[in-house]
Design a protein around this motif. Structure first.
Motif, PDB file in Angstrom:
ATOM      1  N   LEU A 307       3.675 -13.666   1.771  1.00 44.71           N
ATOM      2  CA  LEU A 307       4.804 -13.076   2.482  1.00 44.71           C
ATOM      3  C   LEU A 307       4.511 -11.604   2.733  1.00 44.71           C
ATOM      4  CD1 LEU A 307       7.702 -13.095   3.593  1.00 44.71           C
ATOM      5  CD2 LEU A 307       8.501 -12.674   1.244  1.00 44.71           C
ATOM      6  N   LEU A 308       4.604 -11.188   3.972  1.00 41.96           N
ATOM      7  CA  LEU A 308       4.330  -9.805   4.360  1.00 41.96           C
ATOM      8  C   LEU A 308       5.643  -9.067   4.567  1.00 41.96           C
ATOM      9  CD1 LEU A 308       1.568 -10.501   7.047  1.00 41.96           C
ATOM     10  CD2 LEU A 308       1.330 -10.390   4.553  1.00 41.96           C
ATOM     11  N   GLY A 309       5.700  -7.810   4.168  1.00 39.77           N
ATOM     12  CA  GLY A 309       6.932  -7.061   4.351  1.00 39.77           C
ATOM     13  C   GLY A 309       6.775  -5.583   4.084  1.00 39.77           C
ATOM     14  N   TRP A 310       7.851  -4.861   4.343  1.00 39.59           N
ATOM     15  CA  TRP A 310       7.884  -3.407   4.180  1.00 39.59           C
ATOM     16  C   TRP A 310       9.088  -2.931   3.366  1.00 39.59           C
ATOM     17  CZ3 TRP A 310       8.025  -5.989   8.871  1.00 39.59           C
ATOM     18  CH2 TRP A 310       9.295  -6.158   9.443  1.00 39.59           C
ATOM     19  N   GLU A 311      10.034  -3.820   3.104  1.00 36.44           N
ATOM     20  CA  GLU A 311      11.267  -3.416   2.441  1.00 36.44           C
ATOM     21  C   GLU A 311      11.098  -3.388   0.925  1.00 36.44           C
ATOM     22  OE1 GLU A 311      14.674  -4.791   5.553  1.00 36.44           O
ATOM     23  OE2 GLU A 311      13.974  -6.310   4.150  1.00 36.44           O
ATOM     24  N   LYS A 312      11.817  -2.460   0.297  1.00 36.82           N
ATOM     25  CA  LYS A 312      11.798  -2.322  -1.155  1.00 36.82           C
ATOM     26  C   LYS A 312      13.231  -2.248  -1.675  1.00 36.82           C
ATOM     27  CE  LYS A 312       7.359   0.129  -1.199  1.00 36.82           C
ATOM     28  NZ  LYS A 312       6.620   1.349  -1.616  1.00 36.82           N
ATOM     29  N   ASN A 313      13.417  -2.661  -2.919  1.00 35.65           N
ATOM     30  CA  ASN A 313      14.734  -2.537  -3.516  1.00 35.65           C
ATOM     31  C   ASN A 313      14.922  -1.136  -4.094  1.00 35.65           C
ATOM     32  OD1 ASN A 313      13.337  -2.508  -5.945  1.00 35.65           O
ATOM     33  ND2 ASN A 313      13.912  -4.599  -6.525  1.00 35.65           N
ATOM     34  N   ALA A 314      16.042  -0.919  -4.781  1.00 34.38           N
ATOM     35  CA  ALA A 314      16.350   0.424  -5.278  1.00 34.38           C
ATOM     36  C   ALA A 314      15.345   0.896  -6.321  1.00 34.38           C
ATOM     37  CB  ALA A 314      17.765   0.445  -5.868  1.00 34.38           C
ATOM     38  N   ARG A 315      14.666  -0.034  -6.983  1.00 31.66           N
ATOM     39  CA  ARG A 315      13.671   0.344  -7.980  1.00 31.66           C
ATOM     40  C   ARG A 315      12.306   0.605  -7.366  1.00 31.66           C
ATOM     41  NH1 ARG A 315      16.263  -4.077 -10.064  1.00 31.66           N
ATOM     42  NH2 ARG A 315      14.470  -5.406  -9.544  1.00 31.66           N
ATOM     43  N   GLY A 316      12.187   0.404  -6.042  1.00 29.80           N
ATOM     44  CA  GLY A 316      10.912   0.608  -5.379  1.00 29.80           C
ATOM     45  C   GLY A 316      10.012  -0.605  -5.391  1.00 29.80           C
ATOM     46  N   ASP A 317      10.545  -1.777  -5.776  1.00 30.08           N
ATOM     47  CA  ASP A 317       9.756  -3.002  -5.788  1.00 30.08           C
ATOM     48  C   ASP A 317       9.647  -3.564  -4.380  1.00 30.08           C
ATOM     49  OD1 ASP A 317       9.629  -2.900  -8.616  1.00 30.08           O
ATOM     50  OD2 ASP A 317      11.597  -3.897  -8.743  1.00 30.08           O
ATOM     51  N   LEU A 318       8.439  -3.902  -3.973  1.00 28.48           N
ATOM     52  CA  LEU A 318       8.223  -4.510  -2.669  1.00 28.48           C
ATOM     53  C   LEU A 318       8.818  -5.905  -2.651  1.00 28.48           C
ATOM     54  CD1 LEU A 318       6.772  -4.263   0.147  1.00 28.48           C
ATOM     55  CD2 LEU A 318       4.840  -5.464  -0.939  1.00 28.48           C
ATOM     56  N   LEU A 319       9.614  -6.211  -1.609  1.00 29.76           N
ATOM     57  CA  LEU A 319      10.260  -7.524  -1.493  1.00 29.76           C
ATOM     58  C   LEU A 319       9.377  -8.478  -0.700  1.00 29.76           C
ATOM     59  CD1 LEU A 319      13.886  -6.237  -0.789  1.00 29.76           C
ATOM     60  CD2 LEU A 319      12.865  -6.897  -2.989  1.00 29.76           C
ATOM     61  N   ALA A 320       8.133  -8.543  -1.060  1.00 28.56           N
ATOM     62  CA  ALA A 320       7.136  -9.376  -0.394  1.00 28.56           C
ATOM     63  C   ALA A 320       5.901  -9.428  -1.281  1.00 28.56           C
ATOM     64  CB  ALA A 320       6.786  -8.809   0.984  1.00 28.56           C
ATOM     65  N   ASP A 321       4.942 -10.269  -0.896  1.00 31.33           N
ATOM     66  CA  ASP A 321       3.673 -10.328  -1.623  1.00 31.33           C
ATOM     67  C   ASP A 321       2.749  -9.179  -1.244  1.00 31.33           C
ATOM     68  OD1 ASP A 321       4.042 -12.895  -3.029  1.00 31.33           O
ATOM     69  OD2 ASP A 321       3.993 -13.761  -1.014  1.00 31.33           O
ATOM     70  N   THR A 322       2.710  -8.867   0.054  1.00 30.08           N
ATOM     71  CA  THR A 322       1.743  -7.911   0.583  1.00 30.08           C
ATOM     72  C   THR A 322       2.448  -6.913   1.477  1.00 30.08           C
ATOM     73  OG1 THR A 322       0.036  -9.625   0.530  1.00 30.08           O
ATOM     74  CG2 THR A 322      -0.419  -7.678   1.878  1.00 30.08           C
ATOM     75  N   ALA A 323       2.168  -5.640   1.273  1.00 30.19           N
ATOM     76  CA  ALA A 323       2.824  -4.583   2.042  1.00 30.19           C
ATOM     77  C   ALA A 323       2.222  -4.475   3.439  1.00 30.19           C
ATOM     78  CB  ALA A 323       2.696  -3.248   1.325  1.00 30.19           C
ATOM     79  N   THR A 324       3.103  -4.432   4.444  1.00 30.56           N
ATOM     80  CA  THR A 324       2.717  -4.150   5.820  1.00 30.56           C
ATOM     81  C   THR A 324       3.737  -3.172   6.376  1.00 30.56           C
ATOM     82  OG1 THR A 324       3.944  -6.122   6.529  1.00 30.56           O
ATOM     83  CG2 THR A 324       1.553  -6.353   6.278  1.00 30.56           C
ATOM     84  N   ALA A 325       3.278  -2.142   7.042  1.00 33.47           N
ATOM     85  CA  ALA A 325       4.187  -1.124   7.562  1.00 33.47           C
ATOM     86  C   ALA A 325       4.940  -1.665   8.770  1.00 33.47           C
ATOM     87  CB  ALA A 325       3.416   0.139   7.945  1.00 33.47           C
ATOM     88  N   ARG A 326       6.243  -1.424   8.788  1.00 33.24           N
ATOM     89  CA  ARG A 326       7.085  -1.895   9.890  1.00 33.24           C
ATOM     90  C   ARG A 326       6.577  -1.347  11.219  1.00 33.24           C
ATOM     91  NH1 ARG A 326      13.683  -1.654  10.297  1.00 33.24           N
ATOM     92  NH2 ARG A 326      13.851  -1.488  12.548  1.00 33.24           N
ATOM     93  N   SER A 327       6.390  -2.237  12.178  1.00 34.76           N
ATOM     94  CA  SER A 327       6.011  -1.922  13.559  1.00 34.76           C
ATOM     95  C   SER A 327       4.613  -1.318  13.696  1.00 34.76           C
ATOM     96  CB  SER A 327       7.040  -0.992  14.225  1.00 34.76           C
ATOM     97  OG  SER A 327       8.307  -1.629  14.298  1.00 34.76           O
TER      98      SER A 327
END
Length: 562
Positions: A307-327
């Motif tokens: 799962l690719l994503g850019w969003e994080k919760n309040a603790r700074g945890d990535l809400l995905a498996d792999t970070a991808t910058a939005r746009s």
């Protein structure tokens, strides 16, 4: 676009209702969410232009009505929209024009324009005309503009001659089966490569589907979508969930559990694997629709187990498996190439989307390696029709041509972007892939076929178009010297016939215009030295269109012997 409400000069699109049975319920959404329709907040305009006239009984055989449908999902205040409709003659000259304006106030609107089938009081010359709509919302400086065009038949036209053909095997004889040249060792599979379920903002029952859903609130997930599509005669279905909604919101749920988001994605992959194991006659695909509409663009990633994503919760945890910058499409393409993933440009626009280095649909070598398909047609994403009769359809050939001219090696696809529980059932359009005979239809064989661009897009699930160049199959790239013989092979198991053919030509990397070079199913040309691409657009006698994959030809000047 949702079902329309009346305004003056209206034609209301009919919607049938269906309540799926025996379908599991998706889990409830998180407590903190944003409105789902924000993701789809953009101006939408479609044109329905009947291919044949309807006025024969009134002595005006070419008369017909054109329907313009407008919407702006998520609109918070009233917004003006302007439209212009043009009738373009075969030579490219505009011969009639209509225009108007309307006010959008949060509900879809339809406008009907009646053409009496005459030009300046006279019967028009027979030919294939084009109906072109241009529409814009808001101030003149906004980028909320749409252009759509469809061809129509005027007068009595001779059917083009077609090369001989013989049947090619298909997965379901009598259910979408179609013949093709017999010397091609492939089986044809028909599917829908774009749709959402309750894992993101889709999956609502048809009697309560008003558009995009609040993420993860609709009852039907992938385990409902796959049996539904299979029972409707599809050979494959891609469930493409919005990658940034796995936290249960359309914005960011700052209290979201990253483990839950990642587990939901994995559950979708497992649902696909389980269905494939139980039903080897069907291919269930699960992946993501990556990106956002505003300052972005949606694309499908077909074969990622991450799962690719850019969003994080309040603790700074990535809400995905792999970070991808939005746009950041350039970085995404590089990651896709490294991982061996392939993608599809979804409902692309000619401007403002897939921006790389400041250029819309900007080319990169990594992007060329990763992006294999371009949606040339979509039925309405919010259609509730389950009888394959949806009339609201969007044509993206202009944007796909821009991608081809930029240098992308993409084939055309035709999908439905279903957000309601009618996966593959809103219209007869399909994406078809050619898999070698004897090779099972699996994710691997599907990916291999798409990588090879052995794909055609069709508005008719009972038809097939295979395009060759000097005997080389559509999707291939090769050097050529001397004449180039282009052939379009077509067949229908529903009794349809060819009404018109257009052989299109462009130059990769030129960033110019794709043009028609021939109107015959078989033509011999000698290209100018250098790179070219060619594809065929074929129109049936019922107005449904098929697009072949291109061939890419590097024309080499013949060697001059002393």
């Amino acid at each position: 676009m949702k079902t329309s409400s009346p305004i003056p000069l209206l034609m209301l699109a009919a919607a049938s209702l269906f309540n799926p049975l025996r379908m599991p319920v998706a889990k409830a959404a998180p407590a903190i969410i944003a409105a789902a329709q924000h993701e789809h907040s953009e101006f939408e305009a479609t044109l329905n232009a009947p291919y044949h006239g309807d006025g024969a009984q009134r002595g005006q055989p070419d008369a017909r009505s054109f329907t313009l449908s407008f919407d702006y999902p998520g609109l918070q205040k009233r917004l003006g929209a302007r439209w212009q409709l043009e009738l373009v003659a075969p030579g490219g000259r505009t011969v009639q024009r209509w225009q108007g304006s309307l006010l959008l106030a949060g509900q879809p609107r339809d406008v009907t324009v009646r053409w009496q089938g005459r030009l300046q009081g006279r019967t028009p010359a027979p030919g294939i005309y084009r109906v072109r709509m241009r529409a814009a919302a808001g101030d003149a400086g906004r980028d909320d503009s749409v252009e759509q065009s469809w061809e129509i038949a005027v007068g009595q036209l001779p059917a083009p001659a077609m090369p001989a053909f013989a049947p090619l095997p298909t997965a379901r004889p009598g259910m979408g089966a179609a013949p093709a040249p017999s010397n091609l060792p492939y089986t044809v599979y028909y599917g829908n490569l774009h749709g959402q379920t309750g894992h993101s903002d889709g999956g609502a029952p048809l009697d309560n589907c008003k558009g995009a859903q609040e993420p993860q609130t609709a009852p039907y997930g992938p385990d409902a979508a796959y049996p539904y599509a299979r029972e409707r005669g599809l050979d494959l279905l891609m469930v493409s969930e919005h990658n940034h909604m796995y936290d249960g919101s359309d914005g960011t749920d700052t209290g979201a559990d990253p483990a839950a988001a990642k587990a939901l994605y994995q559950s979708g992959l497992q649902a696909a694997r389980a269905f494939n194991a139980a039903h080897p006659d069907f291919l269930a695909l699960y992946g993501m629709e990556w990106g956002v509409i505003s300052k972005g663009g949606h694309l499908n990633v077909f074969n990622s187990d991450e799962l690719l994503g850019w969003e994080k919760n309040a603790r700074g945890d990535l809400l995905a498996d792999t970070a991808t910058a939005r746009s950041d499409y350039g970085a995404l393409y590089t990651l896709m190439k490294e991982r061996g993933w392939i993608g599809q440009f979804n409902h692309p626009a000619t401007s403002g989307q897939f921006v790389v280095n400041g250029v819309a649909l900007g080319y990169t070598p990594d992007g060329d390696a990763a992006m294999a398909l371009c949606e040339v047609l979509n039925t309405s994403a919010f259609s509730t029709n389950d009888r394959e009769q949806e009339t609201r359809r969007s044509n993206f050939e202009q944007a796909c041509n821009k991608a081809l001219e930029a240098g992308y090696h993409v084939a055309f696809s035709s999908n439905q972007d279903n957000h309601c529980a009618n996966w593959g059932a809103s219209y007869t359009n399909r994406t078809a892939v050619l898999v070698p005979n004897g090779v099972p239809l699996t994710r691997d064989s599907f990916v291999e076929a798409v990588r090879a661009r052995r794909v055609f897009a069709t508005m008719d699930k009972h038809a097939q178009l295979v395009f060759t160049a000097n005997g080389r199959l559509m999707g291939e790239r090769f050097d050529n010297s001397g004449p180039l013989v282009l052939k379009a092979h077509y067949a229908s198991d529903a009794g349809k016939r060819v009404a018109s053919i257009a052989v299109m030509e462009g130059v990769p990397g030129r960033n110019g215009t794709v043009t028609q070079v021939a109107a015959a199913a078989e033509v011999s040309i000698t290209p100018a030295p250098g790179p070219h691409f060619y594809y065929v657009k074929l129109t049936q006698d019922d107005g449904n269109v098929l697009w072949s994959a291109p061939v890419w030809v590097n024309q080499v000047a013949p060697t001059i012997r002393p």
